[in-house]
Motif scaffolding. Structure first.
Motif, PDB file in Angstrom:
ATOM      1  N   VAL A 119       0.854  -1.189   0.000  1.00 34.87           N
ATOM      2  CA  VAL A 119       0.000   0.000   0.000  1.00 34.87           C
ATOM      3  C   VAL A 119       0.891   1.240   0.000  1.00 34.87           C
ATOM      4  O   VAL A 119       1.718   1.403   0.901  1.00 34.87           O
ATOM      5  CB  VAL A 119      -0.906   0.027   1.250  1.00 34.87           C
ATOM      6  CG1 VAL A 119      -1.705   1.326   1.307  1.00 34.87           C
ATOM      7  CG2 VAL A 119      -1.825  -1.185   1.271  1.00 34.87           C
ATOM      8  N   THR A 120       0.720   2.091  -0.992  1.00 30.93           N
ATOM      9  CA  THR A 120       1.533   3.306  -1.068  1.00 30.93           C
ATOM     10  C   THR A 120       0.722   4.495  -0.552  1.00 30.93           C
ATOM     11  O   THR A 120      -0.380   4.759  -1.043  1.00 30.93           O
ATOM     12  CB  THR A 120       1.957   3.572  -2.525  1.00 30.93           C
ATOM     13  OG1 THR A 120       2.541   2.379  -3.048  1.00 30.93           O
ATOM     14  CG2 THR A 120       2.964   4.704  -2.599  1.00 30.93           C
ATOM     15  N   LEU A 121       1.251   5.183   0.461  1.00 31.19           N
ATOM     16  CA  LEU A 121       0.631   6.409   0.992  1.00 31.19           C
ATOM     17  C   LEU A 121       1.686   7.514   0.962  1.00 31.19           C
ATOM     18  O   LEU A 121       2.881   7.238   0.993  1.00 31.19           O
ATOM     19  CB  LEU A 121       0.151   6.187   2.434  1.00 31.19           C
ATOM     20  CG  LEU A 121      -1.053   5.257   2.642  1.00 31.19           C
ATOM     21  CD1 LEU A 121      -1.365   5.135   4.134  1.00 31.19           C
ATOM     22  CD2 LEU A 121      -2.285   5.749   1.892  1.00 31.19           C
ATOM     23  N   VAL A 126       2.670   8.485   6.093  1.00 28.43           N
ATOM     24  CA  VAL A 126       3.388   7.315   6.624  1.00 28.43           C
ATOM     25  C   VAL A 126       4.157   7.711   7.889  1.00 28.43           C
ATOM     26  O   VAL A 126       4.105   7.009   8.912  1.00 28.43           O
ATOM     27  CB  VAL A 126       4.348   6.717   5.570  1.00 28.43           C
ATOM     28  CG1 VAL A 126       5.240   5.646   6.187  1.00 28.43           C
ATOM     29  CG2 VAL A 126       3.559   6.131   4.407  1.00 28.43           C
ATOM     30  N   ALA A 127       4.825   8.855   7.839  1.00 23.09           N
ATOM     31  CA  ALA A 127       5.601   9.319   9.007  1.00 23.09           C
ATOM     32  C   ALA A 127       4.669   9.546  10.201  1.00 23.09           C
ATOM     33  O   ALA A 127       5.000   9.190  11.351  1.00 23.09           O
ATOM     34  CB  ALA A 127       6.350  10.598   8.660  1.00 23.09           C
ATOM     35  N   ASP A 128       3.512  10.114   9.944  1.00 28.93           N
ATOM     36  CA  ASP A 128       2.554  10.376  11.016  1.00 28.93           C
ATOM     37  C   ASP A 128       1.998   9.071  11.599  1.00 28.93           C
ATOM     38  O   ASP A 128       1.868   8.923  12.821  1.00 28.93           O
ATOM     39  CB  ASP A 128       1.423  11.257  10.452  1.00 28.93           C
ATOM     40  CG  ASP A 128       0.561  11.818  11.564  1.00 28.93           C
ATOM     41  OD1 ASP A 128       1.140  12.368  12.531  1.00 28.93           O
ATOM     42  OD2 ASP A 128      -0.679  11.682  11.493  1.00 28.93           O
ATOM     43  N   HIS A 158      -7.517   7.034   4.650  1.00 24.15           N
ATOM     44  CA  HIS A 158      -6.593   7.463   3.591  1.00 24.15           C
ATOM     45  C   HIS A 158      -6.823   6.592   2.364  1.00 24.15           C
ATOM     46  O   HIS A 158      -6.778   5.369   2.469  1.00 24.15           O
ATOM     47  CB  HIS A 158      -5.140   7.308   4.035  1.00 24.15           C
ATOM     48  CG  HIS A 158      -4.819   8.056   5.287  1.00 24.15           C
ATOM     49  ND1 HIS A 158      -4.663   9.415   5.315  1.00 24.15           N
ATOM     50  CD2 HIS A 158      -4.656   7.621   6.561  1.00 24.15           C
ATOM     51  CE1 HIS A 158      -4.403   9.798   6.557  1.00 24.15           C
ATOM     52  NE2 HIS A 158      -4.386   8.730   7.330  1.00 24.15           N
ATOM     53  N   ALA A 159      -7.064   7.226   1.237  1.00 15.89           N
ATOM     54  CA  ALA A 159      -7.260   6.458  -0.003  1.00 15.89           C
ATOM     55  C   ALA A 159      -5.901   6.090  -0.592  1.00 15.89           C
ATOM     56  O   ALA A 159      -4.933   6.821  -0.433  1.00 15.89           O
ATOM     57  CB  ALA A 159      -8.047   7.296  -1.000  1.00 15.89           C
TER      58      ALA A 159
END
Lengths: 196, 469
Positions: A119-121, A126-128, A158-159
């Motif tokens: 899954v790419t965000l 990601v840091a949060d 988050h989509a």
């Protein structure tokens, strides 16, 4: 292949960028001829001390992450070698999905083929999420492939993007070879055009 | 007609089926296989009762696991032996040509493909190894794939693939003396990062690239994957055709002339657009030495080890701190003051005859430092024979290098050639990841010339100063 539809599980943070496949599964464990049995070798050099005992400093050895099934990591996860042993090891260890701000292409492709969802965000999200995981024991994420969303424990959604074909393959646990072989007539026609 | 890039031409020629919301079914002309990433693929075929569609388009060798010491002795690693035996059995069962450990054609899969003329312009080539990008040096679209995809190609001679973007990296100008193809690609990776090429096929263009020999082009394309690219490509030209003429699997006679006519159509058309571009001035390049734990963590040989405190982003700063701790290096140390314990000259990046000649040129009449153990591992049995015919083995031996049999060897240390913890190695290979050459081992990536010079000095040296002596 294992289907992936929706999964809720404890998230573990691996707060590093460029985690390469040599770290995910070191080369000395690639000599087998089986597809199974790699869970004990996942992140071997980071997970275990020279004595063979688990390294208490390594994040996955912390008691709170023992049942983790979602790994959240930094950019360019899975760079390096094409060894499919990397997604095999992650999956056999118990991970169902990897969340990262980006993935290396071959690793990403290999993961899809095994039903391990990459899954790419965006990097800031990601840091949060990693900061929240570290702050709150038992932090779980829900990943829903059908709606293409990641949900935090507080309900924030988050989509994420995924190709339609890869999505359908994962939802249905499709045998890709079987899928391609239904186009045998196309392959044969192509070959005869080329004189093969 | 709309101008096209070379990649688009090759892609278009290989599409079997392309429909919206489906992966493209792409035809694969040649499939190279080796012992490590195939046993599970053949087992999958057997379990599903599937055949290999074109055994004649599939070529196998043993390279990753093979010992590089005396091959008349029994192999001690029984697990490795089983993997090699499994490949032999699978090749027999499915009728695939195998260049096994005793074959005169054995070698690293990315060395023997071009050497045998199996690699040709305009082809699609797959192999269960990320360094398959090497074959792009001859104008082939060559992809590293995983084991599931190996099984897919065996069963269907096709791959399901999403069309990548194109990335032109143009390198122009005369390469300074002492600066090699390895330094070009290390400089590129240092500039764009290990994910700078993700999702793209890099086409290397420009006068510097077209001035490289075919073997040098292989070094450049080989490390495309280290920039995250799916493949690397270089337009074929007269040098390519000359290289391919009269090789075992090249078309012969009139067929060769016909093939060349077709190959001449491949290069990117004037005015064709790439999705991304980068321009590099060759004259700005210097010999490279990596100091960290990925191939982008590199420096000019005249530089010092970087200071993490000067890095502004948190992720990169932490990664640099981690890398320096692992590598046992102190910020501000001159690269040329870093002492080494081991030298490895070999791998699919730098083990061809021109690499060995370049290293031998430096080694000739000199001695490896007493504190250093140095290995030379030819890329193939054929490279080894050629080097021995030229007396390179004698030059290396006289200088104190070990001269070995062909294989992947210490590039990834799947065989007994490994680094001990904290041993520091100047290596002509492609990856300096933690533990890559052995748990705790410290790898610095360099060119063959730089590796040979480091072996002799016992620390890194600027090979340009040696050449001017």
């Amino acid at each position: 292949m294992e289907a992936f539809k929706k999964h809720t599980g404890i998230a573990a943070p691996l707060n590093r960028i460029n985690v390469d496949t040599d770290q995910i599964i070191p080369k000395q464990f690639l000599k087998g001829i089986e597809r199974t049995g790699f869970e004990n070798y996942l992140f071997y050099d980071w997970r275990f001390l020279d004595s063979g005992a688990p390294d208490p400093e390594f994040v996955l050895n912390a008691p709170r992450y023992q049942s983790a099934s979602i790994l959240v990591a930094g950019a360019n996860f899975g760079c390096g070698s094409s060894r499919e042993h990397a997604p095999w090891a992650l999956q056999q260890y118990g991970f169902k999905a990897i969340v990262a701000s980006s993935f290396a292409d071959i690793f990403r492709g290999n993961s899809f083929k095994n039903g391990l969802l990459p899954v790419t965000l965006p990097a800031d999200i990601v840091a949060d999420i990693i900061a929240q995981i570290e702050a709150q024991e038992g932090y779980a994420l829900t990943i829903d492939l059908e709606s293409q969303t990641v949900t935090r424990p507080n309900g924030t959604l988050h989509a994420f993007d995924i190709g339609e074909f890869q999505k359908q393959c994962l939802l249905n646990g499709l045998d890709e070879i079987g899928w391609t072989l239904q186009f045998e007539a196309d392959i044969s026609a192509y070959e005869s055009r080329r004189g093969i | 007609m709309e101008p096209k890039t070379m990649f688009e031409k090759i892609w278009k020629d290989h599409v079997v089926r392309a429909m919206p919301n489906e992966a493209t079914v792409l035809y694969i002309d040649t499939h190279l296989i080796h012992e490590v990433t195939t046993p599970q693929a053949f087992e999958g075929l057997r379990l599903a009762g599937r055949a290999v569609r074109h055994p004649e388009f599939t070529f196998a060798t043993m390279d990753h696991n093979v010992p590089t010491t005396d091959r008349s002795l029994p192999i001690k690693d029984q697990i490795a032996v089983k993997q090699m035996e499994t490949l032999a059995k699978n090749c027999e069962e499915f009728d695939i040509t195998l260049y096994d450990i005793d074959s005169p054609e054995q070698g690293i899969v990315h060395v023997i493909g071009p050497e045998l003329g199996i690699t040709q312009p305009g082809k699609t080539i797959c192999c269960g190894d990320s360094h398959t990008s090497t074959h792009g040096a001859l104008g082939a679209f060559a992809l590293g794939i995983g084991t599931s995809e190996v099984e897919h190609v065996l069963a269907t001679q096709c791959l399901l693939y999403d069309k990548p973007e194109t990335f032109e990296i143009r390198v122009d100008g005369k390469l300074p003396s002492g600066v090699t193809a390895k330094d070009i690609i290390l400089s590129i990776i240092r500039r764009i990062g290990t994910d700078g090429g993700t999702g793209t096929v890099i086409e290397y263009t420009g006068s510097t690239i077209s001035g490289l020999s075919i073997e040098e082009r292989m070094t450049v394309c080989n490390m495309s994957i280290e920039a995250g690219a799916r493949a690397g490509l270089i337009a074929p030209d007269d040098e390519t055709y000359e290289y391919l003429a009269n090789r075992q699997f090249s078309p012969q006679g009139q067929d060769f002339d016909k093939a060349v006519e077709i190959w001449r159509e491949l290069p990117t058309d004037e005015g064709a657009a790439y999705d991304k571009s980068l321009h590099i001035d060759a004259q700005s390049l210097a010999p490279q030495v990596t100091w960290g734990t990925n191939p982008a963590m590199g420096a000019d040989v005249t530089d010092v080890i970087p200071n993490p405190e000067e890095i502004t982003t948190d992720d990169a700063k932490r990664a640099t701190e981690g890398a320096l701790a692992y590598m046992g290096l102190t910020p501000g140390t001159k690269i040329t003051d870093v002492d080494i314990d081991k030298v490895f000259i070999g791998s699919c990046t730098n083990s061809r005859i021109s690499d060995l000649r370049a290293a031998a040129d430096i080694a000739k009449g000199r001695k490896v430092a007493e504190t250093v153990n140095a290995l030379v591992v030819p890329g193939s049995a054929s490279v080894k024979r050629q080097a021995e015919a030229e007396g390179l083995d004698e030059i290396f031996r006289a200088a104190g290098f070990e001269w070995r049999e062909a294989g992947c060897s210490m590039c990834l240390g799947m065989n007994p050639d490994i680094l001990m913890p904290q041993q520091r190695c100047a290596s002509t290979s492609n990856r300096n990841f933690e533990g890559r050459q052995g748990k705790g081992g410290r790898t610095h990536l360099v060119s063959p010339q730089m590796a040979a010079a480091a072996a002799i000095a016992g620390h890194f040296v600027d090979v340009r100063e040696w050449e001017s002596n």
